[in-house]
Structure formats: C-alpha cells, structure tokens
Scaffold this active site. Structure first.
Site, mmCIF file in Angstrom:
data_model
loop_
_atom_site.group_PDB
_atom_site.id
_atom_site.type_symbol
_atom_site.label_atom_id
_atom_site.label_comp_id
_atom_site.label_asym_id
_atom_site.label_seq_id
_atom_site.Cartn_x
_atom_site.Cartn_y
_atom_site.Cartn_z
ATOM 1 N N LYS A 22 -44.911 -43.297 41.328
ATOM 2 C CA LYS A 22 -45.035 -42.416 42.505
ATOM 3 C C LYS A 22 -43.748 -42.430 43.310
ATOM 4 C CE LYS A 22 -47.331 -42.841 47.028
ATOM 5 N NZ LYS A 22 -46.279 -43.598 47.692
ATOM 6 N N ASN A 23 -43.278 -43.647 43.650
ATOM 7 C CA ASN A 23 -42.140 -43.743 44.568
ATOM 8 C C ASN A 23 -40.818 -43.350 43.934
ATOM 9 O OD1 ASN A 23 -43.927 -44.496 46.483
ATOM 10 N ND2 ASN A 23 -43.239 -46.634 46.673
ATOM 11 N N ARG A 92 -45.412 -38.921 54.315
ATOM 12 C CA ARG A 92 -44.156 -39.311 54.947
ATOM 13 C C ARG A 92 -42.932 -39.112 54.080
ATOM 14 N NH1 ARG A 92 -42.110 -42.459 59.021
ATOM 15 N NH2 ARG A 92 -40.316 -43.318 57.972
ATOM 16 N N CYS A 116 -48.176 -44.015 61.195
ATOM 17 C CA CYS A 116 -49.149 -43.990 60.118
ATOM 18 C C CYS A 116 -49.910 -45.308 60.100
ATOM 19 C CB CYS A 116 -48.486 -43.712 58.773
ATOM 20 S SG CYS A 116 -47.695 -45.128 58.081
ATOM 21 N N ARG A 121 -43.134 -46.796 61.731
ATOM 22 C CA ARG A 121 -42.261 -46.158 60.753
ATOM 23 C C ARG A 121 -41.314 -45.114 61.344
ATOM 24 N NH1 ARG A 121 -45.575 -45.420 55.197
ATOM 25 N NH2 ARG A 121 -43.535 -45.777 54.311
ATOM 26 N N PRO A 122 -40.353 -45.535 62.177
ATOM 27 C CA PRO A 122 -39.390 -44.586 62.732
ATOM 28 C C PRO A 122 -38.427 -44.060 61.662
ATOM 29 C CG PRO A 122 -38.803 -46.838 63.327
ATOM 30 C CD PRO A 122 -40.106 -46.915 62.602
ATOM 31 N N ILE A 123 -37.641 -43.029 62.018
ATOM 32 C CA ILE A 123 -36.654 -42.503 61.063
ATOM 33 C C ILE A 123 -35.245 -42.559 61.655
ATOM 34 C CG2 ILE A 123 -38.225 -41.073 59.706
ATOM 35 C CD1 ILE A 123 -37.143 -38.627 61.261
ATOM 36 N N ASP A 124 -35.057 -43.509 62.605
ATOM 37 C CA ASP A 124 -33.760 -43.599 63.281
ATOM 38 C C ASP A 124 -32.600 -43.868 62.317
ATOM 39 O OD1 ASP A 124 -35.259 -46.021 63.018
ATOM 40 O OD2 ASP A 124 -33.711 -47.073 64.125
ATOM 41 N N ASP A 305 -45.662 -53.429 49.015
ATOM 42 C CA ASP A 305 -46.755 -52.631 48.440
ATOM 43 C C ASP A 305 -47.712 -53.481 47.602
ATOM 44 O OD1 ASP A 305 -45.741 -50.426 49.653
ATOM 45 O OD2 ASP A 305 -44.925 -49.507 47.853
ATOM 46 N N ARG A 397 -53.946 -40.882 46.522
ATOM 47 C CA ARG A 397 -52.555 -40.489 46.779
ATOM 48 C C ARG A 397 -51.613 -41.120 45.758
ATOM 49 N NH1 ARG A 397 -50.542 -41.121 52.748
ATOM 50 N NH2 ARG A 397 -48.754 -40.391 51.592
#
Ligand code: UD1
Length: 417
Positions: A22-23, A92, A116, A121-124, A305, A397
């Site tokens: 998946k990833n 995400r 989530c 889970r920031p995206i800075d 995970d 998912r």
C-alpha cells in the site's frame, strides 16, 4: 458500519502470497503524473486506498484502466490541479499529489489535511521544504494555494526523517532546476521503491535507502513499466496472526531485508524462521515469551505500523513487554479494546506495558484506524469464542479481503456490511 464476525481458537497457517505494498503504491501513483505518458503498474494491491488514489488521478483528467492487478495509467492530459479537502481528509497520502502537481504544472491547490485517528499529523516539514525550493504557499479559506514559476534545487535538512515529506520532495525535485539533496531523509523500503520507479521514468536520483538522497533535476520524464514490491506490513500481520494462534506459516514474495525488524521481534518471542529464496517460513513456539522492550522509530527502527499487531501478539506472551511509541503521539487506542478481550495492558502517555495473560476471550470491540483494527482482528482469531470487530472500513483501506485470506489459512472470519 461494517464489522467482522470472528470465531476464534483455530490455528492460522499454510502458505500465503503477500500482495503489493500500500505505502509503496500510493506515492508511485502520484508520481505517474510526472511521466506525462503511459505507465504500467503490476502487482497492485486491490485495497480501498488504492482505488481512492486511482479516483484522484481520474478526477485530475488521467485515463486509468485496471485489469486484475495491472493498472495502465495515461497521464498525458490533465485538466485540474486541486486535491479537495474531503479527499485529503479521507486519505492523508493524497498530500503527495502536491509535490507531483507542482513538479508538473508549477501550481497546485490542496485542501486542509486536518488531524486523524493516530495523531495531529502536521505537514509543516513538507511545506517548509517546498518554500525552500521556490514554492509560494498561501493559505486561504482552508485551502493551500501553491505556485512556483521556477522550482529550484536546494540542500534540505529534515529535522525529522518524515516518510511523506521525503517522498513529496523527491516528486518536486525530480524535474526541478539543478540539484537537490535531502539530508536526514527517510530510509523506508517504500522510499527506495518510489526512487526506483522515478528512475525507471528517467529521473536522476542517487542514495535512496541512505540518509542523504541526491536528485539531479531533469527536463522530462517518460512512461515506464514497474512492479509494486511486497507489503511488509501485510506480511507482518499474517506472521503475528500465525504466531498467536500456533500455526506454521510460509510467506511467499518477501524480501528479507525489508522485514528484518519484525522478524527480530518475533524471534524474541520464541518464533523460529527460515528464509529461502523469496519464501519466509515461521514456526511459533508452544508458549510465546516476552520480557523485552520495543521502541518504534523511522526505518531501520521498529515500524510504528507493526506496533498494534505486535502488541496484540504480546498479550499472549509469558512475561512483560514495554512498547514506546515515538512516531505517532496517539497510537494506542487498540490497547483499551484488547483489554476488553482480557488483555493486561497499561498505557501511560507514549509507553504501553503489556503483561502476557493466559488467554483472550471473544468480545465486541471497535477498531479506530487501519492497523489498530487489524490488531483486534488477529486477537479475535486467537481468542476463545466469538468476537465482533467494528471499523472494517479502516481495515479495508490497507488489506485486500483479509476475511478471505484468513479463512483460507484456517480461520473463521466473516465481513458483515
Ligand atoms: C507514512 C506511512 C504510515 C507510517 C508512517 C511512519 C504512507 C501512506 N503512510 O506516513 O503508514 O506509519 O509513514 O512510518 O506511506 N510529521 C510532522 N510534520 C510533517 C510530517 C510529519 O510533524 O510535516 C510527524 C508526523 O506527525 C508523525 C511523524 O512525523 O508524528 C512521522 O510522520 P511521517 O513519517 O511523515 O509519516 P507519513 O508519511 O504520514
């Protein structure tokens, strides 16, 4: 709300062919935009997040055909550059389209990712790296408007080896002007897979799998044929299920190096392994043992995970294990649910203490996220009696028909929708 009905107590064993990762698949799908050509992807995982990502490509205007596990994606024409808020919040990993769209069209619009179930889970790190490479970002009405007349190579030092940020920078840098170096880059096998795909499309990238990756921007990429590598977390999930239920398992299609830390943790519980060619064979001991500690961390550390799944396994191991979760701040919600099945787990902040119990019993439990849900499912397979596990939509998912896979290996699982 969908749920799984599980009748536990039967060994999970036999032979299982591990599916595509998946990833690895999701960033590669975003990367197909950079090819502006036809790309053929084999060994695709037929999971919900994969289908959602194909839908994003279709929404942008790409042609997508899926036959069996082979996707043919034609990204020559696109007519949109926006990834909508509902898409980002649903999945995400769609933030990776930001790097790919910017790399291709020099502009992109991204809806706000929000939080989530496993943390803020920031995206800075993504955004500040983009700014260093010449991207202007304006936030308006919850949307990020990004544009860059020139995307320039830069030496970027990541203060944390974020997987997503490393992937997004790779996507942006592949066609940037000049050389980009990512220092303290993530080293996960999925990064290596993305670089191999980009290289197959003509990108010039060196050092994947190490903390420094160098990207020499090229003017154009082309189509390619690529096979998605195996899913190391799916492989680990089935190993834990067999170890907990006393089944002997042969996993086909795995790469030893990519699954070493999970195998190492299971060896500590007494499981025996043999690796031949691409087959990994495992035999669990009569009684699983514990008395060690695990700390999750970026690759080659123990994968976050796998944490919920190994926690599930440790509920039945003799002794006590401490797990520190250093990657995500809120990734222990499955612990409380495991306790409803009889587990002895105490969580304090980012540390969980798991004391092995004599046996789990069936219960009605709630999965709140993908791996947490899978952890409850394997606990139910090992438990005495019937369980109901809500939250199958999360499990779907990332796992392809997990109920059928476990049933073929001797379990009794039904998906109720
Ligand atoms: C990816 C994986 C996910 C896995 C995780 C860690 C995909 C689709 N998802 O997620 O399954 O659990 O790697 O191996 O591949 N962070 C920031 N700022 C940022 C980016 C990240 O603070 O800009 C923090 C996150 O909140 C988290 C940590 O860094 O606490 C790790 O995140 P990251 O490595 O980016 O994980 P993802 O790419 O989101």
């Amino acid at each position: 709300m969908g749920y799984y009905l599980v009748e536990g107590g039967k060994p999970i064993g036999g032979e299982f062919s591990v599916r595509g990762s998946k990833n690895a698949a999701l960033p590669i799908l975003a990367a197909t935009l950079l090819a502006e050509d036809e790309v053929v992807l084999e060994n695709c995982p037929l999971i919900r997040d994969f289908y959602l990502t194909l839908d994003i490509l279709r929404t942008l205007g790409c042609k997508v055909e899926l036959t069996g596990r082979t996707a043919v994606i034609d990204t020559r024409v696109i007519h949109d550059v926006e990834i909508r808020e509902e898409t980002v919040q649903k999945m995400r990993s769609s933030i990776l389209f930001l790097g790919a769209l910017l790399g291709r069209e020099k502009r992109a619009i991204l809806g706000h990712p929000g939080g989530c179930a496993i943390g803020k889970r920031p995206i800075d790190i993504h955004l500040s790296s983009f700014e260093k490479m010449g991207v202007e970002i304006q936030e308006e009405d919850g949307l990020f408007y990004c544009s860059a007349p020139h995307i320039l190579g830069y030496h970027i030092y990541l203060n944390y080896p974020s997987v997503g940020a490393t992937e997004n920078i790779l996507l942006l840098a592949a066609k940037a002007e000049g050389v980009t170096v990512i220092h303290n880059a993530a080293r996960e096998p999925e990064i290596v897979a993305l670089v191999r795909f980009l290289r197959a499309c003509g990108a010039e990238i060196y050092g994947e799998g190490t903390p420094s990756i160098m990207i020499e921007g090229v003017k154009k990429l082309h189509g390619a044929y690529f096979s998605i590598p195996f899913d190391r977390i799916e492989a680990g999930t089935f190993l834990c299920a067999s170890a907990m239920t006393g089944g002997e398992l042969s996993l086909l299609g795995v790469e030893k190096n990519d699954i070493e830390t999970t195998v190492g943790a299971l060896e500590k519980t007494g499981c025996k392994f043999r690796f031949t060619s691409d087959c990994l064979w495992m035999k669990p001991p009569k009684e699983l043992k514990s008395d060690f500690s695990l700390v999750t961390g970026p690759f080659p550390g123990f994968p976050t995970d796998m944490q919920p799944l190994v926690m599930s396994l440790l509920t039945l191991a003799k002794g006590t294990c401490m797990i520190s979760e250093t990657v995500f701040e809120a990734r222990f919600r499955h612990a409380e649910e495991l306790c409803r099945m009889g587990a002895d787990i105490v969580v304090e902040d980012r540390i969980a203490r798991i004391k092995g119990c004599a046996g789990l019993h069936g219960a009605e439990v709630f999965g709140h996220d993908l791996r947490g849900g899978a952890a409850l499912l394997i606990a139910a397979l090992a438990a005495e009696g019937k369980s109901v596990i809500y939250g199958s939509q999360y499990v779907e998912r990332g796992y392809e028909k997990i109920e059928d896979a476990f049933s073929l290996l001797g379990g009794n699982v039904r998906l109720m929708e």
